[in-house]
Design a protein around this motif. Structure first.
Motif, PDB file in Angstrom:
ATOM      1  N   GLN A  94       9.091  14.409 -12.703  1.00  0.00           N
ATOM      2  CA  GLN A  94       8.538  16.338 -12.887  1.00  0.00           C
ATOM      3  C   GLN A  94       8.699  16.508 -11.223  1.00  0.00           C
ATOM      4  O   GLN A  94       7.590  15.774 -10.579  1.00  0.00           O
ATOM      5  CB  GLN A  94       7.616  16.689 -13.848  1.00  0.00           C
ATOM      6  CG  GLN A  94       7.923  18.254 -14.139  1.00  0.00           C
ATOM      7  CD  GLN A  94       6.967  18.920 -15.080  1.00  0.00           C
ATOM      8  OE1 GLN A  94       6.065  19.462 -15.387  1.00  0.00           O
ATOM      9  NE2 GLN A  94       7.627  18.339 -16.452  1.00  0.00           N
TER      10      GLN A  94
ATOM     11  N   SER B  31       3.197  15.390 -15.713  1.00  0.00           N
ATOM     12  CA  SER B  31       3.656  16.769 -15.705  1.00  0.00           C
ATOM     13  C   SER B  31       3.040  17.637 -14.230  1.00  0.00           C
ATOM     14  O   SER B  31       1.867  16.769 -13.453  1.00  0.00           O
ATOM     15  CB  SER B  31       3.448  17.282 -16.637  1.00  0.00           C
ATOM     16  OG  SER B  31       3.923  18.851 -16.598  1.00  0.00           O
TER      17      SER B  31
ATOM     18  N   ALA C  85       1.954  18.100 -20.753  1.00  0.00           N
ATOM     19  CA  ALA C  85       2.790  19.234 -20.010  1.00  0.00           C
ATOM     20  C   ALA C  85       1.484  19.996 -19.604  1.00  0.00           C
ATOM     21  O   ALA C  85       0.475  20.081 -19.650  1.00  0.00           O
ATOM     22  CB  ALA C  85       3.433  19.830 -21.284  1.00  0.00           C
TER      23      ALA C  85
ATOM     24  N   ARG D  15       7.239  20.702 -22.492  1.00  0.00           N
ATOM     25  CA  ARG D  15       7.519  21.121 -21.152  1.00  0.00           C
ATOM     26  C   ARG D  15       6.854  22.523 -21.756  1.00  0.00           C
ATOM     27  O   ARG D  15       6.842  22.703 -22.918  1.00  0.00           O
ATOM     28  CB  ARG D  15       8.593  21.406 -20.686  1.00  0.00           C
ATOM     29  CG  ARG D  15       9.574  21.973 -19.704  1.00  0.00           C
ATOM     30  CD  ARG D  15       8.629  22.259 -18.019  1.00  0.00           C
ATOM     31  NE  ARG D  15       9.933  21.346 -17.760  1.00  0.00           N
ATOM     32  CZ  ARG D  15       9.836  21.385 -16.121  1.00  0.00           C
ATOM     33  NH1 ARG D  15       8.370  21.890 -15.350  1.00  0.00           N
ATOM     34  NH2 ARG D  15      10.658  21.279 -15.463  1.00  0.00           N
TER      35      ARG D  15
END
Length: 851
Positions: free
Chosen positions: A661, A716, A770, A829
């Motif tokens: 990410q 993340s 996330a 996400r």
């Protein structure tokens, strides 16, 4: 913000900060929702407490028995490992029931004999289990679990027997059909197991024999026959085999009419058969010797119950031929009370792989069964219908398709016999991989493993106070599983899939106009924000093509009669453009989404050697960063693209494995990347010069093997709204805030000497897949973070940088989703709405309330 009393937890995984929305998505094996941002907290949630509202976009499963419509008006359908309860009038999901650990394949309401709203629901899944859900204080809770099948459950049915006891029938791929009895004390007993060797029963249906409380079970199987069983004196007896179908029997359904039972069965032979079952009295047998009367052949069977013997006869009532492909589902119009008597309309709905549903009923004069209504879709890339249901009053019918989409039709009140498509929920039918808000926070784009990009926005129907979220465009329908996307301006995005190419899409004029109609935004304001002079009308995908081709106004010019008669070439006969501009004032049905809401592809970006994995764009929309799957350092480099020219402007090598990410800081000065190699890298933007006007970044800081704090893959990352700190979350269950990246209260370009952990290590108890900072600072300059877990839960934490990190006192928990609010699988996400207020509200204020 410390108390959660004023933070409604919305959607299967949507949280609402007092002024902000958070969108979350999850990984799903078969089908599930990403959940967009939510609406106001309603007091009219029909099957829930008044403190929650769900704003969910979902699809049903790719299984035939996965939708059931209750007498109370709620549609239950399986979505991934959950059961969603959908209110078709309010157009929203009112509850999500999480309990299965495998895909939900079958759901069925337990209908009451008095046609009152149901209080029980049965679901069966690929975890080999059945769950009986019971309504308690307006919420459905798991009541009883039936374990015993050794294969996925594919069909269920249930009826009330002996008061409030529930008899459940289930069929599974272990080649057995089982009967279960659930009593008032939440105890379950498996009464009977019928084994079919190497055969399978596709559907089961339960009813009570006329004039008695004896249950009769119908099973439709892959031996092309319908098996009838009766339960009497505690024993299950095979009553008879109904023969006539020439292929697998896909669906069976009982209806009770005037002291008789009608059984509808449908098959892959494209036919529907209706059988009549009635009790035979002693006088009936005498007429059998009278050879002058022509009668249908009857099969009889005897049932003994408490020393009383009764004889029943089954005969073929009619054969319905009208479908041109496999018939997957049949459903009788629900009974209703009229004048104190229970009425069962003689109306049968059928759904077929020929993409149509037919409503059958007997003609008044002759009694011959004929087709009354046929609805369906023409074109598109769908594969036909898997099942069908009818509303309690018969005014609406719904089908679900191979791709999980629900299709709703409503009876036209003004035109007799006319039906029109209705607005219904939709969503991805496979894992949702990424999502993004548009810069204004008015709509959400998402991409998924179902090879689609979808756009969702709130819509408020006239005279309806509550706005609901709907899919209004499907910008990209692809040939590869989608993995990532990044917004570049209001109506432009970049997406990446399981291919080496990045694709850039821009909204066509038809979408901008329809978005204005549906969202209530000013059309002039939207069109001035994009270059209207060059906007195409829409887009279409050529045959055998992967790229959406722009369709301009000139391409839509109608041909004259002479031109139509004289084809210049073969390509003129078979037009590639299937796009038709629509003037929409409400969300479009599935066939329009598939064909008329594509966005044209304006650019392809080549540079990566493997499948795309993640994307990020800066807040100024000047640069896009991309990364692909990598097992070597040479492939793990981040590529930077200029949005002005769409040229590759830089390669940033640092990591050894896949970059998982990336995130640009809100002030656009930094790019952060986290990787499978358990490290992060921080890149600083160089000041622009006349020699190099395009953005250039240089490595500012990074962790290595000796300085890495995370011991597993970092999933993340995100930035604090003031660009001072960034956060990382990992499979090692740790969440860590790093910084400072800017010195206190200075606009100077002097950078801090070292970037190190600023927080204590937060252990969230599960893989942290996330993480996201809320864009608004909390009181005392503390920060609000959301953390998504692999188990599907979402946690809220407040982090106070001034607190002493030792002992973890800098973190305070603000709450978390419970089982019914969480996703079924890993959250992939989290995205907070980029600006304050709620999407879909006038002036972004809650109706009747001030800030």
């Amino acid at each position: 913000m410390s108390a959660l009393s004023h933070i409604p937890l919305l959607g299967a995984a949507v949280w609402l900060h007092p002024s902000y929305h958070l969108a979350a998505i999850l990984e799903m094996r078969a089908i599930d929702a990403w959940v967009s941002s939510a609406e106001s907290v309603g007091d009219n949630a029909s099957a829930l407490s008044s403190s929650r509202t769900y704003t969910t976009s979902q699809h049903g499963q790719r299984t035939p028995n996965v939708v059931s419509w209750s007498r109370g008006g709620i549609i239950a359908f399986g979505t991934c490992n959950s059961v969603a309860l959908y209110h078709p009038q309010e157009r929203r999901v009112v509850a999500v029931l999480n309990g299965h650990t495998g895909r939900v394949n079958a759901v069925q309401w337990v209908h009451r004999e008095d046609c009152a709203p149901e209080s029980h629901l049965v679901s069966g899944g690929s975890d080999n289990r059945l769950i009986l859900w019971e309504a308690q204080n307006d919420e459905f809770r798991q009541s009883v679990e039936c374990k015993g099948h050794t294969g996925p459950v594919c069909a269920v049915d249930a009826i009330y027997v002996e008061g409030s006891k529930i008899l459940v029938a289930s069929s599974a791929s272990d080649s057995t059909v089982r009967l279960w009895l659930c009593n008032e004390n939440k105890e379950v007993e498996c009464l009977h197991i019928m084994s079919f060797g190497s055969g399978f029963m596709m559907d089961v249906s339960l009813a009570l024999l006329p004039g008695s409380r004896v249950p009769i079970l119908a099973c439709g199987g892959d031996d092309s026959r319908v098996h009838l069983y009766v339960q009497s004196s505690g024993q299950l007896q095979k009553a008879m085999l109904l023969q006539g179908h020439e292929d697998w029997v896909r669906g069976v359904a009982w209806a009770s009419i005037g002291g008789e039972l009608l059984l509808a069965s449908c098959s892959q032979d494209c036919l529907i058969r209706v059988w009549r079952l009635c009790a035979k009295s002693g006088t009936d047998t005498r007429t059998e010797d009278d050879h002058t009367i022509i009668k249908m052949k009857e099969d009889v069977f005897e049932v003994k119950e408490r020393d009383v013997s009764a004889v029943f006869a089954v005969s073929l009532e009619t054969v319905l031929a009208g479908h041109e492909n496999w018939v997957y589902g049949v459903h009788w119009q629900p009974p209703f009370y009229k004048g104190g008597e229970l009425q069962q309309p003689l109306s049968l709905l059928s759904a077929s792989m020929d993409k149509t549903m037919i409503l059958w009923s007997p003609e008044e004069g002759s009694g011959v069964w004929v087709e009354q209504v046929r609805v369906g879709e023409v074109g598109g890339n769908t594969l036909g219908f898997y099942g069908c249901q009818m509303s309690p009053d018969g005014s609406m019918i719904v089908a679900h398709a191979f791709h999980g989409a629900l299709h709703l039709w409503c009876r036209d009140q003004d035109k007799e016999g006319e039906w029109r498509p209705g607005v219904v929920i939709s969503g991805h039918f496979n894992a949702v991989q990424d999502l993004s808000w548009d810069p204004e926070g008015e709509f959400i784009l998402s991409v998924g493993s179902d090879q689609t990009t979808r756009l969702f926005t709130p819509w408020r129907k006239q005279d309806v106070k509550l706005a609901t979220w709907h899919e209004i465009s499907r910008p990209q329908i692809h040939g590869y599983d989608m993995q990532c996307l990044a917004m570049v301006g209001r109506f432009q995005f970049v997406s990446g899939a399981d291919e080496k190419v990045l694709r850039v899409f821009q909204a066509p004029r038809n979408f901008v106009e329809n978005f204005a109609n549906i969202s209530g935004t000013s059309r002039e304001k939207l069109l001035t924000s994009s270059d209207t002079a060059n906007l195409p009308e829409g887009a279409s995908t050529p045959a055998l093509g992967l790229s959406n081709k722009a369709v301009f106004q000139g391409d839509l010019a109608p041909k004259t009669n002479e031109e139509e008669e004289q084809f210049n070439s073969v390509s003129d006969q078979y037009q590639e453009s299937y796009f038709h501009p629509l003037n929409m004032t409400e969300p479009p049905p599935e066939d329009h989404l598939l064909q008329n809401t594509l966005w044209p592809e304006v650019q392809k970006l080549y540079g990566h050697g493997f499948e795309m994995f993640c994307l990020a764009s800066d807040s100024a929309r000047t640069v896009v960063a991309s990364a692909c799957k990598a097992s070597k350092a040479e492939h793990a480099a981040v590529l930077l693209w200029s949005t002005a020219t769409w040229r590759q402007v830089q390669t940033l090598p640092c990591h050894n494995l896949t970059v998982t990410q990336m995130a640009f800081s809100p002030d656009t000065q930094f790019l952060l990347a986290v990787s499978r190699d358990r490290t992060w890298s921080l890149w600083r933007r160089n000041p622009a010069t006349s020699e190099s006007p395009e953005p250039q970044f240089m490595l500012h800081a990074h962790t290595g093997k000796d300085t890495a704090v995370h011991s597993r893959i970092i999933w993340s990352c995100d930035w604090s709204p003031d660009s001072k700190y960034f956060v990382t979350s990992s499979r090692d269950k740790k969440v860590i805030v790093w910084g400072p990246c800017r010195l206190e209260d200075t606009e100077d370009s002097v950078l801090p000497p070292e970037i190190k952990p600023c927080s204590s290590i937060l252990d969230v108890g599960d893989s942290a897949t996330a993480v996201a900072f809320c864009p608004v600072l909390c009181s005392n300059n503390s920060y609000l973070l959301s953390v998504g877990l692999e188990c599907g839960r979402i946690l809220l934490y407040r982090w106070s940088p001034g607190q002493e990190p030792t002992g973890g006192h800098d973190w305070s928990s603000c709450g978390e989703t419970d089982t019914l609010q969480s996703h079924a699988l890993a959250v992939k996400r989290l995205r907070w709405r980029p600006r304050a207020g709620r999407a879909g509200r006038e002036n972004n204020k809650k109706d009747g309330q001030t800030d």
